[in-house]
Scaffold this active site. Structure first.
Site, PDB file in Angstrom:
ATOM      1  N   PHE A   1      25.369  35.882  27.342  1.00  9.42           N
ATOM      2  CA  PHE A   1      24.513  35.386  26.258  1.00  9.42           C
ATOM      3  C   PHE A   1      24.472  33.875  26.372  1.00  9.42           C
ATOM      4  CE2 PHE A   1      23.936  33.067  22.397  1.00  9.42           C
ATOM      5  CZ  PHE A   1      22.958  33.734  21.694  1.00  9.42           C
ATOM      6  N   GLU A   2      23.281  33.344  26.434  1.00 10.27           N
ATOM      7  CA  GLU A   2      23.137  31.887  26.436  1.00 10.27           C
ATOM      8  C   GLU A   2      21.781  31.553  25.865  1.00 10.27           C
ATOM      9  OE1 GLU A   2      23.248  30.697  30.576  1.00 10.27           O
ATOM     10  OE2 GLU A   2      25.259  29.889  30.389  1.00 10.27           O
TER      11      GLU A   2
END
Ligand code: GDP
Ligand code: MN
Length: 349
Positions: A235-236
């Site tokens: 997740f970014e």
């Protein structure tokens, strides 16, 4: 185009509580997914959740990248699910192969050895190319060049809560460059010399080290050793211009020359995290408590019952990884004032 307009007509759109996209308009941003054709069904689950919880109200674009050409099934299934425009990019050989300074024999021996030692993905050649690509190249793919922000999505993830605000807009309006929801400790065996390489970079490029950085998140002894804390990069949400900056590119090139993507098994998570902690001011890194998230095997379930109820979260708060032993949340808590309380947005309660 007109095809996309037709498609949106035929997808029943649940009315948004308050049409947030209309309120401020979209930021110049895209979702981005690196995937193989065989990932299509696990990815379909991820896309569906991202759409249901957020993007159906915004219709942001989605860029798919692959080292092999995407097949028709992959394109059909994913473009039907995404409410924005979809783009399918082939990765150039140049960005997914061995640099000339790498001794491929030595790299092969490392894979055999790490395989025998049962180190996760230790024997995998493709995983190393993947990690190097995510570390140094995805933001330079021609399809990514015109965007300012990206949101990385992997196959098989879950989003547990409504996202009642636009995280891209939040990033932009608050000058955030990098964000995360989970942090943990890296397996030491995959990065034994990473910190040596980072220290060499710091010595050679003091001009790139930000004043007011978060080196304390990475090191418990003033920079002598790495505590292995990193943000989990599956997740970014981040700023692409930062990754394309001279500072980040000098950092990546310096690490790449040392060969650890192949002679060890450096992951893009510690590589991105160390860069964020050293090259950015701490206020430019953000922890999104209100984004409930799962990627095997860890869950981030937002802290605060009111937040969970308001956002219709379907995660069990007891599954929240933030406080468990292998989480690096402790370090995040020490740095809480820096990562958590800067900036506020709708959805924070
Ligand atoms: P993990 O999360 O570390 O277990 O690794 P994943 O298997 O999820 O891989 C990370 C991301 O890279 C996912 O989005 C995968 O779909 C993608 N990926 C991994 N290996 C390859 C590969 O060889 N080719 C392509 N095109 N994508 C890959
Ligand atoms: Mn994954």
């Amino acid at each position: 185009g007109s095809e996309k307009e037709q498609k949106q007509d035929s997808i029943p759109q649940t009315p948004a509580p308050s049409s947030p996209a209309a309120a401020g308009g979209r930021v110049n941003a895209t979702f981005v997914t690196l995937a193989r054709n065989g990932d299509v069904w696990e990815l379909a689950k991820s896309i569906r959740q991202v759409e249901d919880r957020f993007n159906r109200n915004y219709h942001y674009d989605w860029v798919f990248l692959n080292d092999k050409p995407f097949d028709e099934t992959f394109k059909k299934v994913t473009s039907a699910l995404v409410s924005g425009n979809t783009f399918y990019g082939l990765i150039s050989k140049e960005h997914w192969s061995y640099p000339e300074w790498i001794d491929q024999d030595k790299a092969r021996k490392v894979r055999e050895d790490m395989g025998q030692r049962k180190i996760i993905y230790g024997d995998s050649e493709s995983y190393r190319h993947m990690c190097r690509y995510e570390s140094g190249f995805f933001f330079r793919h021609p399809l990514m060049l015109n965007y300012e922000y990206y949101w990385r999505v992997e196959p098989g993830i879950e989003l547990y809560c409504d996202i009642g605000f636009d995280p891209f807009r939040f990033m932009k309006e608050n000058d955030k460059k990098y964000s995360f929801v989970l942090s943990l400790y890296e397996y030491y065996e995959t990065i034994p010399t990473l910190w040596d390489s980072v220290k060499k970079f710091m010595e050679n490029h003091p001009e790139h080290i930000a004043e007011g950085n978060s080196i304390g998140f990475l090191s418990d002894d003033g920079g002598k050793t790495y505590n292995k804390c990193h943000f989990w990069s599956n997740f970014e949400i981040g700023n692409l211009d930062w990754l394309r900056s001279e500072a980040y590119l000098d950092y990546f090139d310096s690490l790449d020359k040392d060969g650890g993507f192949f002679y060890e098994r450096w992951g893009d998570a510690p590589v991105h995290s160390i860069a964020a902690a050293l090259l950015l001011k701490k206020e430019q890194i953000h922890f999104f408590n209100e984004i409930g998230y799962y990627h095997v095997p860890f869950t981030h379930c937002p802290t605060g019952e009111k937040t969970r109820l308001d956002l219709k979260c379907h995660c069990n708060p007891e599954d929240n990884f933030d406080w468990k032993g292998y989480s690096c949340k402790f370090a995040v808590v020490v740095w809480k004032d820096l990562f958590v309380t800067n900036g506020s947005h709708p959805g924070t309660s």
